[in-house]
Design a protein around this motif. Sequence first.
Motif, short mmCIF file in Angstrom:
data_model
loop_
_atom_site.label_atom_id
_atom_site.label_comp_id
_atom_site.label_asym_id
_atom_site.label_seq_id
_atom_site.Cartn_x
_atom_site.Cartn_y
_atom_site.Cartn_z
N TYR A 193 19.01 0.97 -12.73
CA TYR A 193 19.93 2.11 -12.84
C TYR A 193 20.80 2.17 -11.59
CZ TYR A 193 17.05 3.95 -16.66
OH TYR A 193 16.39 4.12 -17.85
N GLU A 194 21.92 2.83 -11.75
CA GLU A 194 22.76 3.10 -10.57
C GLU A 194 22.10 4.22 -9.79
OE1 GLU A 194 26.83 3.86 -11.33
OE2 GLU A 194 27.11 1.94 -12.35
N SER A 253 16.77 8.36 -14.89
CA SER A 253 16.08 7.49 -15.84
C SER A 253 16.44 7.98 -17.25
CB SER A 253 14.57 7.58 -15.57
OG SER A 253 13.84 7.44 -16.75
N VAL A 254 16.99 7.05 -18.02
CA VAL A 254 17.39 7.43 -19.39
C VAL A 254 16.57 6.63 -20.39
CG1 VAL A 254 19.34 7.75 -20.97
CG2 VAL A 254 19.73 7.79 -18.50
N GLY A 255 15.46 7.23 -20.79
CA GLY A 255 14.59 6.58 -21.78
C GLY A 255 14.48 7.48 -22.98
N ILE A 292 10.06 -0.61 -16.41
CA ILE A 292 10.56 -1.84 -15.78
C ILE A 292 11.91 -1.58 -15.11
CG2 ILE A 292 11.34 -4.22 -16.25
CD1 ILE A 292 8.30 -3.85 -16.45
N LYS A 293 12.74 -0.83 -15.81
CA LYS A 293 14.06 -0.50 -15.27
C LYS A 293 13.92 0.41 -14.04
CE LYS A 293 18.55 0.18 -17.17
NZ LYS A 293 19.43 0.18 -18.26
N VAL A 294 12.97 1.33 -14.11
CA VAL A 294 12.73 2.23 -12.97
C VAL A 294 12.24 1.42 -11.77
CG1 VAL A 294 11.23 4.10 -12.12
CG2 VAL A 294 12.35 4.32 -14.34
N LEU A 295 11.30 0.49 -12.03
CA LEU A 295 10.77 -0.33 -10.93
C LEU A 295 11.87 -1.22 -10.35
CD1 LEU A 295 7.23 -1.34 -12.22
CD2 LEU A 295 7.81 0.31 -10.46
N THR A 351 14.95 -0.52 -10.22
CA THR A 351 15.81 0.36 -9.41
C THR A 351 15.16 0.63 -8.05
OG1 THR A 351 16.42 1.40 -11.50
CG2 THR A 351 17.17 2.49 -9.51
N VAL A 352 13.85 0.86 -8.07
CA VAL A 352 13.13 1.11 -6.81
C VAL A 352 13.25 -0.12 -5.90
CG1 VAL A 352 10.88 1.62 -5.76
CG2 VAL A 352 11.56 2.80 -7.85
N VAL A 353 13.11 -1.30 -6.48
CA VAL A 353 13.23 -2.53 -5.69
C VAL A 353 14.63 -2.63 -5.09
CG1 VAL A 353 13.25 -5.07 -5.82
CG2 VAL A 353 11.43 -3.79 -6.94
N ASP A 354 15.64 -2.29 -5.89
CA ASP A 354 17.03 -2.31 -5.41
C ASP A 354 17.22 -1.32 -4.25
OD1 ASP A 354 18.29 -4.22 -6.87
OD2 ASP A 354 19.89 -2.88 -7.56
N ILE A 355 16.61 -0.15 -4.39
CA ILE A 355 16.72 0.87 -3.34
C ILE A 355 16.04 0.39 -2.06
CG2 ILE A 355 15.93 3.21 -2.71
CD1 ILE A 355 16.52 4.00 -5.67
N VAL A 356 14.87 -0.23 -2.22
CA VAL A 356 14.16 -0.76 -1.04
C VAL A 356 15.03 -1.83 -0.37
CG1 VAL A 356 12.12 -2.07 -0.27
CG2 VAL A 356 11.84 -0.20 -1.89
N LYS A 357 15.68 -2.65 -1.19
CA LYS A 357 16.56 -3.69 -0.64
C LYS A 357 17.71 -3.05 0.14
CE LYS A 357 15.72 -7.54 -3.76
NZ LYS A 357 16.17 -8.27 -4.92
N HIS A 358 18.29 -1.99 -0.44
CA HIS A 358 19.41 -1.32 0.23
C HIS A 358 18.94 -0.67 1.53
CE1 HIS A 358 22.39 1.92 0.99
NE2 HIS A 358 23.22 0.93 0.69
N TYR A 359 17.83 0.04 1.45
CA TYR A 359 17.33 0.75 2.63
C TYR A 359 16.99 -0.24 3.75
CZ TYR A 359 14.80 3.92 5.62
OH TYR A 359 14.40 4.65 6.72
N THR A 360 16.34 -1.34 3.39
CA THR A 360 15.95 -2.31 4.43
C THR A 360 17.13 -3.15 4.91
OG1 THR A 360 15.20 -3.83 2.71
CG2 THR A 360 13.51 -2.47 3.75
N TRP A 361 18.21 -3.15 4.13
CA TRP A 361 19.44 -3.81 4.59
C TRP A 361 20.06 -2.94 5.69
CZ3 TRP A 361 24.70 -2.23 3.71
CH2 TRP A 361 25.64 -3.18 4.12
#
Lengths: 70, 174
Positions: B31-32, B45-47, B91-94, B96-106
């Motif tokens: 998700y964005e 989350s749109v489920g 899966i989509k939520v996870l 997104t969390v991985v993407d957020i962790v990537k952004h935060y750690t960047w």
Amino acid sequence: MIVRKKNIRIKKNKKAPKSEIRELERQWVEVHSHIDPNNAPYDKLEKAKELFRQPSVIKSLKELGLIDKD
Amino acid sequence: MRFAWPFLRPVLLIYLAIFMLINLVMSRNPYEYNQVAATRYDFVSVGKTRVEKVVVFTLIEDFGAMNLGLGDLLPDGSIDYGRVSDNGDIIKVLATVVDIVKHYTWLHPEAFIYFQGSTNERTKLYGRVLKNYYSSFSESFWVYGAMEEEDGVKFVPFDVTMSGGYLGFLVKRK
């Protein structure tokens, strides 16, 4: 050397295999909805703070080179 | 039915199917999200329903250890970390969390991100998720697990062959 290749017969699987995604979703809902009275939810942040205060944890982080040894 | 490419053996086909399945799962678009504060990200989350989710990084220790929390935003503005959305899009939520962790750690490459479940059962499940996606996750992160040993709890490199036994997980940007 001549290698004779075998013809492989592929059986058509009528029943679709259980989706890995669905299984993960099922497990996710299960562990987040079911509360075992002997394994009650705890405050994650407090647990994490407790964990990171332990000398053995700090020592292992230093050994892994994740924090300075000073 | 006779197979057209006899050089492909069934084992290879199974590996190919697993590889395609993993790729399919990993390619699910996250998700964005919006970074609404230095340590807080929101996404929807749109489920089955529409659920506002929040990811919060909270400082654990001054050397940069941050706790990762995922929760649902409640109408009164508070965050419920224990709620079960069961929105059918984990899966989509996870992802997104991985993407957020990537952004935060960047933004904060020195940060260590720590996470654990609020029960032992949940921590075990997070370990299984990490194990499933380790090959792609480890491309960007060092992954460690906290383990109880004779001389106390220690962080050790995450071992995908282990079935459990971790108390929590720590990731750091490579």
